[in-house]
Design an enzyme around this catalytic site. Sequence first.
Site, PDB file in Angstrom:
ATOM      1  N   ILE A 205      -0.710  -1.781  -6.118  1.00  0.00           N
ATOM      2  CA  ILE A 205      -1.601  -2.546  -6.985  1.00  0.00           C
ATOM      3  C   ILE A 205      -1.769  -1.778  -8.302  1.00  0.00           C
ATOM      4  O   ILE A 205      -1.676  -0.538  -8.309  1.00  0.00           O
ATOM      5  CB  ILE A 205      -2.993  -2.792  -6.339  1.00  0.00           C
ATOM      6  CG1 ILE A 205      -3.593  -1.491  -5.782  1.00  0.00           C
ATOM      7  CG2 ILE A 205      -2.929  -3.867  -5.269  1.00  0.00           C
ATOM      8  CD1 ILE A 205      -5.049  -1.585  -5.397  1.00  0.00           C
TER       9      ILE A 205
ATOM     10  N   ASN B   2      -0.481  -7.481  -4.348  1.00  0.00           N
ATOM     11  CA  ASN B   2      -1.883  -7.420  -3.951  1.00  0.00           C
ATOM     12  C   ASN B   2      -2.034  -8.330  -2.730  1.00  0.00           C
ATOM     13  O   ASN B   2      -1.716  -9.519  -2.812  1.00  0.00           O
ATOM     14  CB  ASN B   2      -2.751  -7.914  -5.124  1.00  0.00           C
ATOM     15  CG  ASN B   2      -4.225  -7.764  -4.843  1.00  0.00           C
ATOM     16  OD1 ASN B   2      -4.655  -7.837  -3.696  1.00  0.00           O
ATOM     17  ND2 ASN B   2      -4.996  -7.574  -5.894  1.00  0.00           N
TER      18      ASN B   2
ATOM     19  N   GLY C  65       0.844  -1.205   0.000  1.00  0.00           N
ATOM     20  CA  GLY C  65       0.000   0.000   0.000  1.00  0.00           C
ATOM     21  C   GLY C  65       0.875   1.249   0.000  1.00  0.00           C
ATOM     22  O   GLY C  65       0.540   2.267   0.604  1.00  0.00           O
TER      23      GLY C  65
ATOM     24  N   TYR D 156     -15.220  -1.493   9.247  1.00  0.00           N
ATOM     25  CA  TYR D 156     -13.824  -1.086   9.409  1.00  0.00           C
ATOM     26  C   TYR D 156     -13.339  -1.475  10.811  1.00  0.00           C
ATOM     27  O   TYR D 156     -12.269  -2.079  10.978  1.00  0.00           O
ATOM     28  CB  TYR D 156     -13.726   0.427   9.208  1.00  0.00           C
ATOM     29  CG  TYR D 156     -12.350   1.018   9.349  1.00  0.00           C
ATOM     30  CD1 TYR D 156     -11.392   0.849   8.354  1.00  0.00           C
ATOM     31  CD2 TYR D 156     -12.004   1.774  10.471  1.00  0.00           C
ATOM     32  CE1 TYR D 156     -10.141   1.407   8.473  1.00  0.00           C
ATOM     33  CE2 TYR D 156     -10.748   2.338  10.594  1.00  0.00           C
ATOM     34  CZ  TYR D 156      -9.818   2.153   9.597  1.00  0.00           C
ATOM     35  OH  TYR D 156      -8.575   2.712   9.726  1.00  0.00           O
TER      36      TYR D 156
ATOM     37  N   LYS E 134     -10.534  -4.117  12.210  1.00  0.00           N
ATOM     38  CA  LYS E 134      -9.387  -3.640  13.001  1.00  0.00           C
ATOM     39  C   LYS E 134      -9.233  -4.430  14.303  1.00  0.00           C
ATOM     40  O   LYS E 134      -8.127  -4.771  14.693  1.00  0.00           O
ATOM     41  CB  LYS E 134      -9.501  -2.135  13.270  1.00  0.00           C
ATOM     42  CG  LYS E 134      -9.240  -1.281  12.025  1.00  0.00           C
ATOM     43  CD  LYS E 134      -7.809  -1.465  11.525  1.00  0.00           C
ATOM     44  CE  LYS E 134      -7.569  -0.867  10.155  1.00  0.00           C
ATOM     45  NZ  LYS E 134      -6.258  -1.236   9.577  1.00  0.00           N
TER      46      LYS E 134
ATOM     47  N   GLY F  99      -0.503   4.856  -0.906  1.00  0.00           N
ATOM     48  CA  GLY F  99      -1.633   5.406  -0.152  1.00  0.00           C
ATOM     49  C   GLY F  99      -1.227   6.553   0.754  1.00  0.00           C
ATOM     50  O   GLY F  99      -0.090   7.036   0.717  1.00  0.00           O
ATOM     51  N   GLN F 100      -2.174   6.966   1.595  1.00  0.00           N
ATOM     52  CA  GLN F 100      -1.956   8.146   2.439  1.00  0.00           C
ATOM     53  C   GLN F 100      -0.741   7.973   3.349  1.00  0.00           C
ATOM     54  O   GLN F 100       0.102   8.871   3.449  1.00  0.00           O
ATOM     55  CB  GLN F 100      -3.199   8.426   3.298  1.00  0.00           C
ATOM     56  CG  GLN F 100      -3.147   9.793   3.969  1.00  0.00           C
ATOM     57  CD  GLN F 100      -4.012   9.887   5.228  1.00  0.00           C
ATOM     58  OE1 GLN F 100      -4.561   8.893   5.706  1.00  0.00           O
ATOM     59  NE2 GLN F 100      -4.131  11.079   5.749  1.00  0.00           N
TER      60      GLN F 100
HETATM   61  N1  SER Z   1      -8.897   7.659   9.489  1.00  0.00           N
HETATM   62  C1  SER Z   1      -9.646   6.448   9.557  1.00  0.00           C
HETATM   63  C2  SER Z   1     -11.040   6.677   9.056  1.00  0.00           C
HETATM   64  O1  SER Z   1     -11.540   7.748   9.229  1.00  0.00           O
HETATM   65  C3  SER Z   1      -9.729   5.949  10.960  1.00  0.00           C
HETATM   66  O2  SER Z   1      -8.627   5.182  11.268  1.00  0.00           O
HETATM   67  O3  SER Z   1     -11.625   5.786   8.541  1.00  0.00           O
END
Ligand code: SER
Length: 317
Positions: free
Chosen positions: A35, A54, A8, A143, A147, A11-12
């Site tokens: 990816i 991936n 990744g 999410y 986690k 990504g950010q």
């Molecule tokens: N920054 C993430 C979100 O807002 C939280 O870990 O989904």
Amino acid sequence: MKNVLVIGSTGQIGSELTMKLRSLYKEGQIVAGYIPGAEPKGILLESGPSEIVNVTNGGQIKEVVAKYKIDTIYNLAALLSATAEKKPLLAWDIQMNGLINILEVAREYGCAVFTPSSIGSFGPNTPHDDTPQDTIQRPTSMYGVTKVATELLSDYYFHKYGVDTRSVRFPGLISYTTLPGGGTTDYAVEIYYAAVKGEEFVCPIAKGTYMDMMYMPDALKAAVDIMEADPTRLVHRNSFNIASMSFDPEGVYEAIKKEIPGVRMRYQVDPVRQAIADSWPNRMDDTCARNEWDWMPHYDLDSMTRDMIEHLREKLL
Ligand code: SER
């Protein structure tokens, strides 16, 4: 850490972490895993090797780990909270099947693994103020479910197989380099872009909604320091609360106003993001991270705001 695979990497977090690792570990190979469709560009591409990885393809992870003699994997592939609510099965596939693929390769090749957890791993019945390190974790978002399961599975691989898994629970991360996407805390990045561009910011999160936030340089420092920490001092592993600032939309708006008096904001609350935000802590207690590996953030809201605005002016104007 010598040879590192960042999954990744565009990504950010990955785009900045890969560059930081390349500046810290010059004698090793820092491989940027990506990816198709999210290829590394510019300095990220030119400063070191990159490979297609991936997470849902265990064979691909194994090939790259063997080719570069990888000893540490940063697993940063994930769908953020609001996107995961729209695509829960895809979120499960990336976050959980991806993780077990990585852990299996790590077990075979002796790699250490960092997979971030989040404020999203907590839920509505978690104590919201000074959220303890060890507390109730019953999240209501997909999410969050992934986690918590990530934390448990990572600890399981440590206890059962000795895989050196460690991680932190990131707050909402704020940076000027790569935009986040589909997260509940994204507003705290977007407001800076709008303010610097002179545009009105439409805030999807209601006034009075406090969440932990962190400036990216502190988050990167945490990601490196936890993997470098003396293992004999670690009582916890997956994952450590880390905190540096907590604010609501009014707080960040007022901080920006000190630098850009004309900043404009109005509210148009997004019910999906608001429900997620309401279920998350107002502020986590990070005493364990401070005691077990000397975690100490550098930036507060005002110093972050000055730095963000300075860099965004260079980038956008
Ligand atoms: N920054 C993430 C979100 O807002 C939280 O870990 O989904």
